[in-house]
Design a protein around this motif. Structure first.
Motif, PDB file in Angstrom:
ATOM      1  N   PHE A 137      41.359  44.204   8.035  1.00  0.00           N
ATOM      2  CA  PHE A 137      41.287  43.978   9.483  1.00  0.00           C
ATOM      3  C   PHE A 137      42.352  43.022  10.001  1.00  0.00           C
ATOM      4  O   PHE A 137      42.305  42.636  11.153  1.00  0.00           O
ATOM      5  CB  PHE A 137      39.902  43.408   9.857  1.00  0.00           C
ATOM      6  N   SER A 172      45.020  39.533  14.057  1.00  0.00           N
ATOM      7  CA  SER A 172      44.612  40.925  14.160  1.00  0.00           C
ATOM      8  C   SER A 172      45.001  41.426  15.541  1.00  0.00           C
ATOM      9  O   SER A 172      44.737  40.737  16.545  1.00  0.00           O
ATOM     10  CB  SER A 172      43.098  41.066  13.957  1.00  0.00           C
ATOM     11  N   THR A 197      39.841  47.992  17.462  1.00  0.00           N
ATOM     12  CA  THR A 197      38.431  47.652  17.672  1.00  0.00           C
ATOM     13  C   THR A 197      37.625  48.144  16.502  1.00  0.00           C
ATOM     14  O   THR A 197      37.773  49.284  16.056  1.00  0.00           O
ATOM     15  CB  THR A 197      37.901  48.303  18.966  1.00  0.00           C
ATOM     16  N   ASN A 201      30.881  42.115  16.445  1.00  0.00           N
ATOM     17  CA  ASN A 201      31.484  43.292  15.822  1.00  0.00           C
ATOM     18  C   ASN A 201      31.968  42.943  14.433  1.00  0.00           C
ATOM     19  O   ASN A 201      32.763  42.023  14.257  1.00  0.00           O
ATOM     20  CB  ASN A 201      32.653  43.795  16.669  1.00  0.00           C
ATOM     21  N   SER A 232      35.875  41.922  13.050  1.00  0.00           N
ATOM     22  CA  SER A 232      36.666  41.155  13.994  1.00  0.00           C
ATOM     23  C   SER A 232      36.759  39.705  13.540  1.00  0.00           C
ATOM     24  O   SER A 232      35.926  39.211  12.768  1.00  0.00           O
ATOM     25  CB  SER A 232      36.042  41.235  15.391  1.00  0.00           C
ATOM     26  N   GLN A 273      36.320  37.149  15.426  1.00  0.00           N
ATOM     27  CA  GLN A 273      35.205  36.406  15.983  1.00  0.00           C
ATOM     28  C   GLN A 273      33.978  36.490  15.088  1.00  0.00           C
ATOM     29  O   GLN A 273      33.251  35.509  14.908  1.00  0.00           O
ATOM     30  CB  GLN A 273      34.865  36.932  17.394  1.00  0.00           C
ATOM     31  N   THR A 276      42.565  33.824  21.168  1.00  0.00           N
ATOM     32  CA  THR A 276      43.325  35.029  21.489  1.00  0.00           C
ATOM     33  C   THR A 276      44.652  34.621  22.104  1.00  0.00           C
ATOM     34  O   THR A 276      44.695  33.711  22.948  1.00  0.00           O
ATOM     35  CB  THR A 276      42.548  35.923  22.461  1.00  0.00           C
ATOM     36  N   ASP A 310      44.492  38.451  18.152  1.00  0.00           N
ATOM     37  CA  ASP A 310      43.465  37.450  17.878  1.00  0.00           C
ATOM     38  C   ASP A 310      43.924  36.646  16.674  1.00  0.00           C
ATOM     39  O   ASP A 310      44.530  37.199  15.744  1.00  0.00           O
ATOM     40  CB  ASP A 310      42.113  38.114  17.577  1.00  0.00           C
TER      41      ASP A 310
END
Length: 468
Positions: free
Chosen positions: A28, A48, A53, A66, A69, A71, A94, A101
């Protein structure tokens, strides 16, 4: 896919983090080594692209964030805090200028996958057991926090930096991690279609089933087997994307091969680890202390100690020793000479002694005695012998029997030998003398026969004298 492979070297994130160069990539994102402009500290920045997504179907299993990701991953770093073997999170955000990100963490050492390549693609039993003791403790800590990693592999296990922290194993990449929940809470199994490693993945991963602590222990068993043997029965060339055909093939081998065959020619503790992980049920709590004590007893039986000296440490020590200049390479016999005349020799037990060998002696003089010392005559016979040998100039220059033989070069052998002067050889003179004696004897005999024929009366007179 082109944006994902974009090189961000030289970019400045948040006017603070300068990306120096890429050091790794995952399912990712990419990992860069960076410099903190405020503290001048070296850190690791994982980035990333914003337009990638993750799979929305997996959001239900991760509590609203998610999976995959940054986050989602940063949430576990924050939750685990200052636990041993977990990297410290510095920043998350971000960057619209670069469209990425980013997540900033401590910079750690090499992964076990890289260290395997440095050590001949397999570790010794001692190194494997020391890593097993730490990794079981790391997995136990995660499960005590109700966290399931779900992607344990050699690339996600790294070593720290420094004299002390360099002996500590860290677990990274929580992009696929989730919080453990009873199986009744799952409506649909989370799917991982673009990430993961089939070699060390558990059986539940291949079958798209929710995972629990027992599945992390199964993946850890595959990791330890790979570290010690250097391969698994289903090892294949790694691919960047998920391949359903390879996944089915690997799953069949994991289900059909007996565990004793998977752990062939290995201590029985590795097979017992894998059997124990597969025997657990989804909601069972593993006995981590039992596994840890099992490996520690094996460590004790083999006579190993937890000294923190791994295979790559020994490799670095050997390479450091070879780079050092040799010590005491100058012989003691040449220490008083200028350095230009000294030639280093390798240090060994079979050094050439200081006394020169026979081949190193200087060639002897052509004359048997020095020129400054006159010849002392002992006997008159010596003068006679010397007088007879005056006609032989070459014999005086020939070396005596005690002298060393002087070898002639190959070019000199082709030249004709010089002719000898003086008297003929002794053997030839002796032969001529013998022939002269024989001629004299024959002449005397002939004279006697002639005298007897000429004077026949002398015989009776001789007889009469004999009778008287």
């Amino acid at each position: 896919m082109s944006d994902y492979d974009r090189d961000y070297t030289g970019a400045v994130v948040q006017s603070r983090w300068v990306l120096e160069g890429e050091i790794g990539a995952g399912g990712f994102g990419q990992v860069y080594i960076a410099t903190d402009l405020t503290t001048n500290k070296i850190v690791a920045v994982k980035i990333s692209p914003l337009k990638i997504t993750p799979n929305s179907s997996s959001s239900s299993s991760s509590g609203g964030s998610n999976e995959g990701s940054l986050q989602h991953e940063s949430a576990f770093y924050k939750y685990l805090g200052e636990q041993t073997g977990i990297a410290t999170l510095h920043d998350i955000g971000t960057n619209d200028l670069w469209g990425i990100d980013f997540m900033v963490c401590d910079l750690l050492g090499a992964s076990l996958w890289c260290l395997l390549g440095r050590c001949g693609h397999r570790f010794s039993l001692k190194t494997t057991l020391m890593l097993a003791d730490q990794l079981i403790s790391r997995v136990e800590m995660l499960h005590s926090k109700n966290v399931v990693h779900r992607d344990l592999k050699m690339e996600n296990i790294v070593m720290g930096f420094g004299k002390e922290d360099g002996k500590t194993a860290y677990i990274l990449d929580f992009g696929l991690s989730g919080y453990f929940r009873p199986q009744s809470d799952y409506l649909t199994a989370p799917g991982y279609y673009i990430a993961g490693t089939m070699e060390t993945a558990c059986i539940a991963w291949h079958m798209h089933r929710p995972q629990s602590p027992k599945d992390d222990l199964e993946s850890l068993a595959y990791v330890l087997i790979y570290l010690f043997r250097g391969y698994l029965p289903w090892t294949f060339d790694r691919v960047s994307l998920f391949d359903s055909h390879l996944s089915e093939r690997t799953l069949k081998m994991k289900l059909s091969l007996p565990i004793d065959i998977i752990c062939k020619d290995m201590p029985s503790e590795f097979a017992r680890h894998l059997k124990y992980a597969r025997s657990l049920k989804y909601e069972d709590t593993p006995n981590y202390g039992k596994l840890r004590d099992m490996y520690r007893r094996l460590m004790q039986r083999m006579g190993y100690q937890y000294d923190g000296v791994y295979d790559w440490d020994l490799k670095d020590r050997k390479s450091h020793v070879t780079k050092q200049p040799p010590v005491d390479v100058i012989p003691a016999s040449t220490q008083g000479k200028p350095l230009e005349q000294e030639k280093p020799v390798p240090k060994s037990d079979s050094l050439i002694p200081e006394t020169p060998l026979v081949q190193d002696k200087p060639s002897e003089q052509t004359s048997p005695l020095p020129q400054n010392n006159p010849l002392k005559r002992k006997n008159p016979s010596d003068d006679k012998e010397n007088h007879q040998q005056e006609d032989k100039p070459e014999e005086t220059t020939q070396p005596t029997k005690k002298r060393k033989i002087i070898f002639i070069k190959a070019a000199d052998k082709k030249q004709p030998a010089p002719k000898r002067r003086g008297r003929p050889p002794k053997q030839a003179v002796t032969k001529n003398a013998q022939e002269a004696v024989m001629i004299t004897k024959k002449a005397a005999q002939n004279n006697e026969i002639t005298d007897q024929r000429a004077c026949p009366r002398k015989k009776p007179a001789a007889r009469k004298k004999a009778c008287k």
